[in-house]
Design an enzyme around this catalytic site. Structure first.
Site, PDB file in Angstrom:
ATOM      1  N   GLU A 218       0.811  -1.221   0.000  1.00 49.41           N
ATOM      2  CA  GLU A 218       0.000   0.000   0.000  1.00 49.41           C
ATOM      3  C   GLU A 218       0.845   1.272   0.000  1.00 49.41           C
ATOM      4  O   GLU A 218       0.584   2.206   0.756  1.00 49.41           O
ATOM      5  CB  GLU A 218      -0.961  -0.028   1.199  1.00 49.41           C
ATOM      6  CG  GLU A 218      -1.873  -1.249   1.158  1.00 49.41           C
ATOM      7  CD  GLU A 218      -2.718  -1.437   2.420  1.00 49.41           C
ATOM      8  OE1 GLU A 218      -2.746  -0.537   3.266  1.00 49.41           O
ATOM      9  OE2 GLU A 218      -3.342  -2.506   2.546  1.00 49.41           O
ATOM     10  N   ASN A 258       2.051  -5.038  -3.211  1.00 49.07           N
ATOM     11  CA  ASN A 258       0.668  -5.407  -2.867  1.00 49.07           C
ATOM     12  C   ASN A 258      -0.147  -4.151  -2.549  1.00 49.07           C
ATOM     13  O   ASN A 258       0.312  -3.269  -1.820  1.00 49.07           O
ATOM     14  CB  ASN A 258       0.726  -6.314  -1.622  1.00 49.07           C
ATOM     15  CG  ASN A 258      -0.607  -6.911  -1.249  1.00 49.07           C
ATOM     16  OD1 ASN A 258      -1.289  -7.508  -2.077  1.00 49.07           O
ATOM     17  ND2 ASN A 258      -1.001  -6.757   0.014  1.00 49.07           N
ATOM     18  N   HIS A 294     -10.476  -6.209  -1.447  1.00 50.98           N
ATOM     19  CA  HIS A 294     -11.434  -6.007  -0.356  1.00 50.98           C
ATOM     20  C   HIS A 294     -12.666  -5.358  -0.992  1.00 50.98           C
ATOM     21  O   HIS A 294     -12.641  -4.190  -1.375  1.00 50.98           O
ATOM     22  CB  HIS A 294     -10.841  -5.110   0.741  1.00 50.98           C
ATOM     23  CG  HIS A 294      -9.720  -5.763   1.476  1.00 50.98           C
ATOM     24  ND1 HIS A 294      -9.917  -6.853   2.305  1.00 50.98           N
ATOM     25  CD2 HIS A 294      -8.389  -5.503   1.502  1.00 50.98           C
ATOM     26  CE1 HIS A 294      -8.751  -7.230   2.811  1.00 50.98           C
ATOM     27  NE2 HIS A 294      -7.813  -6.433   2.347  1.00 50.98           N
ATOM     28  N   GLU A 324      -6.056 -10.674  -0.847  1.00 51.45           N
ATOM     29  CA  GLU A 324      -6.781 -10.386   0.400  1.00 51.45           C
ATOM     30  C   GLU A 324      -8.290 -10.342   0.161  1.00 51.45           C
ATOM     31  O   GLU A 324      -9.002  -9.529   0.760  1.00 51.45           O
ATOM     32  CB  GLU A 324      -6.313  -9.042   0.988  1.00 51.45           C
ATOM     33  CG  GLU A 324      -4.814  -8.952   1.215  1.00 51.45           C
ATOM     34  CD  GLU A 324      -4.378  -7.712   1.991  1.00 51.45           C
ATOM     35  OE1 GLU A 324      -5.232  -7.014   2.568  1.00 51.45           O
ATOM     36  OE2 GLU A 324      -3.163  -7.448   2.018  1.00 51.45           O
ATOM     37  N   ASP A 326     -12.076 -10.447   0.277  1.00 47.20           N
ATOM     38  CA  ASP A 326     -13.276 -10.652   1.104  1.00 47.20           C
ATOM     39  C   ASP A 326     -14.387  -9.796   0.523  1.00 47.20           C
ATOM     40  O   ASP A 326     -14.131  -8.815  -0.174  1.00 47.20           O
ATOM     41  CB  ASP A 326     -13.056 -10.399   2.607  1.00 47.20           C
ATOM     42  CG  ASP A 326     -12.335  -9.100   2.930  1.00 47.20           C
ATOM     43  OD1 ASP A 326     -12.367  -8.164   2.108  1.00 47.20           O
ATOM     44  OD2 ASP A 326     -11.751  -9.000   4.027  1.00 47.20           O
TER      45      ASP A 326
HETATM   46  O1  G3I Z   1      -2.237  -7.159  19.045  1.00 52.17           O
HETATM   47  C1  G3I Z   1      -3.209  -6.330  19.698  1.00 52.17           C
HETATM   48  C2  G3I Z   1      -3.668  -6.958  20.952  1.00 52.17           C
HETATM   49  O2  G3I Z   1      -2.576  -7.021  21.851  1.00 52.17           O
HETATM   50  C3  G3I Z   1      -4.807  -6.123  21.541  1.00 52.17           C
HETATM   51  O3  G3I Z   1      -5.319  -6.787  22.641  1.00 52.17           O
HETATM   52  C4  G3I Z   1      -5.924  -5.954  20.506  1.00 52.17           C
HETATM   53  C5  G3I Z   1      -7.042  -5.070  21.020  1.00 52.17           C
HETATM   54  O4  G3I Z   1      -7.769  -4.512  19.956  1.00 52.17           O
HETATM   55  O5  G3I Z   1      -5.375  -5.352  19.372  1.00 52.17           O
HETATM   56  C6  G3I Z   1      -4.375  -6.159  18.766  1.00 52.17           C
HETATM   57  O6  G3I Z   1      -3.894  -5.576  17.614  1.00 52.17           O
HETATM   58  C7  G3I Z   1      -4.790  -5.540  16.515  1.00 52.17           C
HETATM   59  C8  G3I Z   1      -4.218  -6.373  15.386  1.00 52.17           C
HETATM   60  O7  G3I Z   1      -5.036  -6.252  14.241  1.00 52.17           O
HETATM   61  C9  G3I Z   1      -4.090  -7.851  15.731  1.00 52.17           C
HETATM   62  O8  G3I Z   1      -5.349  -8.391  15.973  1.00 52.17           O
HETATM   63  C10 G3I Z   1      -4.956  -4.106  16.098  1.00 52.17           C
HETATM   64  O9  G3I Z   1      -5.627  -3.380  17.093  1.00 52.17           O
HETATM   65  C11 G3I Z   1      -5.724  -4.026  14.809  1.00 52.17           C
HETATM   66  O10 G3I Z   1      -5.685  -2.689  14.323  1.00 52.17           O
HETATM   67  C12 G3I Z   1      -5.081  -4.914  13.767  1.00 52.17           C
HETATM   68  O11 G3I Z   1      -5.885  -4.861  12.607  1.00 52.17           O
HETATM   69  C13 G3I Z   1      -5.285  -5.386  11.451  1.00 52.17           C
HETATM   70  C14 G3I Z   1      -5.151  -4.311  10.388  1.00 52.17           C
HETATM   71  O12 G3I Z   1      -4.637  -4.879   9.189  1.00 52.17           O
HETATM   72  C15 G3I Z   1      -4.223  -3.173  10.828  1.00 52.17           C
HETATM   73  O13 G3I Z   1      -4.304  -2.128   9.928  1.00 52.17           O
HETATM   74  C16 G3I Z   1      -6.206  -6.494  10.932  1.00 52.17           C
HETATM   75  O14 G3I Z   1      -6.227  -7.575  11.864  1.00 52.17           O
HETATM   76  C17 G3I Z   1      -5.710  -6.992   9.595  1.00 52.17           C
HETATM   77  O15 G3I Z   1      -6.661  -7.860   9.037  1.00 52.17           O
HETATM   78  C18 G3I Z   1      -5.505  -5.811   8.640  1.00 52.17           C
HETATM   79  O16 G3I Z   1      -4.982  -6.330   7.430  1.00 52.17           O
HETATM   80  C19 G3I Z   1      -4.771  -5.377   6.376  1.00 52.17           C
HETATM   81  C20 G3I Z   1      -3.573  -5.861   5.596  1.00 52.17           C
HETATM   82  O17 G3I Z   1      -2.468  -6.041   6.433  1.00 52.17           O
HETATM   83  C21 G3I Z   1      -3.241  -4.911   4.452  1.00 52.17           C
HETATM   84  N1  G3I Z   1      -4.393  -4.690   3.613  1.00 52.17           N
HETATM   85  C22 G3I Z   1      -5.624  -4.286   4.299  1.00 52.17           C
HETATM   86  C23 G3I Z   1      -5.965  -5.289   5.396  1.00 52.17           C
HETATM   87  C24 G3I Z   1      -7.272  -4.947   6.058  1.00 52.17           C
HETATM   88  O18 G3I Z   1      -7.186  -3.726   6.728  1.00 52.17           O
END
Ligand code: G3I
Length: 408
Positions: A218, A258, A294, A324, A326
């Protein structure tokens, strides 16, 4: 009506499932010291690096044509009976995809592979995994002088134990960065050193185990402009450098750019095309583009444009992976929503299979129980092919049907 009939004919009973085992390691490695080369010394001819690739290529079926299809009238739709996927039969997505030399998989968060039901379905239905979060900078390199490989190792070990490939996601991104890096008072030289060491350490650790890396994620705005922390610190040259550094760390890995909203022809995909064309001209080892997909139901990218975009990347000698996918539905989706969602999945897989240069189809999660959508886009969800109880949705059967009916 067509897919109603076909879906109802696909009733497969699951027998004899295999229970996954996972091994983990808990290891923190100190950052090594090494001088950053001013320029990469190992810059293969991109055409020769293609011959080193591990992933198979698929052959397009000349007769494949994929167009958007009108929704079946909801009143004519009979609910699908509850059924289990065909995990241990020849009709699992994995088995069917293998016949097409297609990599089919999902993004996985660590921890989930320790859940028996999740692990069983994952190992039976898919042949490739993306680390959804475990390999991102802030998670794998939480302190300036230490790495935490526990989560990433868990995913890689699961994949190894189940003979699956791994997509490494991601080396360079502006999100999920550690505070020590993002808010540190670093000079350009220091940022460069940090990134070089990071790539050598992470890619080097999984050399031979992670077959594909999203090297830059990105990095371009919707207006086709370069952006991010790394760009600000290092200038536009950072992209060439990180691909060279990743290639140095694992010369056999496929290296991808990507992005999202770049599936069809638009300003962002134009810029990606221009960027990668320039990289290839300069001899930079880049092998493909990840199209994220997405998608919100009703706002799907135009498939003729997607096919055109994939084709122009093929003309450059680049691969394309669906990385990715969905398809978000409104909360409390109707039966019609689920069938339209299935049709979207079906058609995107069809576009990939019909292309000479697309052999990888990855969804951003396996089950609606664990998906990034509801927390990020309130009012939306149910975007994946298994429901919250691990039951296959119409989208699962649509993919199964495509893989069964298309000639490998
Ligand atoms: O690890 C912490 C955990 O310690 C805490 O308890 C919890 C509470 O909310 O948060 C956890 O971190 C989260 C992490 O995912 C792991 O679950 C973050 O808050 C959350 O922001 C993070 O979101 C991820 C997101 O990227 C970040 O921008 C999503 O799971 C993940 O699916 C998403 O994936 C991205 C790709 O990498 C790039 N393309 C878009 C895609 C969707 O946004």
């Amino acid at each position: 009506m067509r897919y109603l009939v076909l879906s109802l004919t696909i009733l497969i009973i699951l027998t004899g499932c295999q229970v996954a085992t996972t091994s983990t390691s808990n290891q923190t490695t100190a950052i090594p010291t090494k001088t950053i080369p001013a320029t990469a010394t190992d810059q293969p001819n991109p055409s020769s690096t293609k011959t080193e690739t591990i992933l198979p290529t698929i052959t397009a079926t000349e007769t494949s044509q994929w167009i958007w299809v009108e929704a079946t009238q909801p009143s004519t739709v009979t609910p699908l009976p509850t059924m289990t996927p065909s995990s241990s039969t020849n009709d699992s997505l994995r088995n069917l995809a293998d016949a097409h030399n297609l990599n089919i998989g999902v993004a996985v968060n660590n921890g989930l592979v320790n859940e028996a039901e999740y692990a069983e379905l994952l190992g039976n239905e898919f042949n490739i995994i993306t680390a959804e979060n475990a390999m991102k900078f802030g998670i794998i390199h939480p302190q300036v002088d230490s790495y935490d490989f526990v989560a990433a190792d868990e995913i890689v070990n699961f994949a190894l134990a189940h003979h699956m490939q791994v997509r490494g996601h991601t080396l360079v991104w502006q999100k999920q960065m550690p505070k020590w890096l993002q808010y540190g008072d670093w000079t350009s030289e220091q940022v460069s050193e940090i990134l070089y060491q990071h790539i050598q350490t992470v890619v080097g650790r999984y050399r031979g185990q992670v077959q594909v890396w999203d090297v830059v994620n990105e990095g371009i705005t919707g207006q086709g402009i370069l952006r991010n922390f790394w760009y600000k610190a290092l200038g536009p040259e950072y992209i060439d450098l990180v691909f060279q550094w990743a290639h140095e760390a694992d010369p056999d890995a496929l290296l991808f750019y990507n992005d999202y909203s770049a599936e069809t022809i638009n300003k962002k995909s134009d810029k990606i095309h221009e960027l990668l064309e320039g990289m290839l001209t300069r001899g930079i080892p880049v092998h493909g583009v990840g199209l994220q997909f997405h998608v919100d139901l009703g706002a799907e990218p135009r498939l003729t444009g997607v096919a055109e975009n994939i084709k122009r990347l093929n003309d450059l000698g680049l691969q394309v992976h669906i990385t990715e996918l969905d398809v978000s539905l409104p909360d409390n989706p109707s039966e019609e929503d689920l069938f339209l969602q299935a049709e979207t999945y079906r058609q995107i897989l069809g576009v990939c299979l019909a292309a000479d240069n697309c052999n990888t189809f990855i969804m951003w999660g396996m089950t609606d129980k664990y998906s990034w959508i509801p927390s990020t886009k309130p009012g939306s969800g149910a975007a994946l092919i298994f429901d919250e109880n691990y039951q296959p949705k119409p989208a699962y059967f649509a993919l199964q049907e495509v893989l069964k009916t298309e000639t490998p």
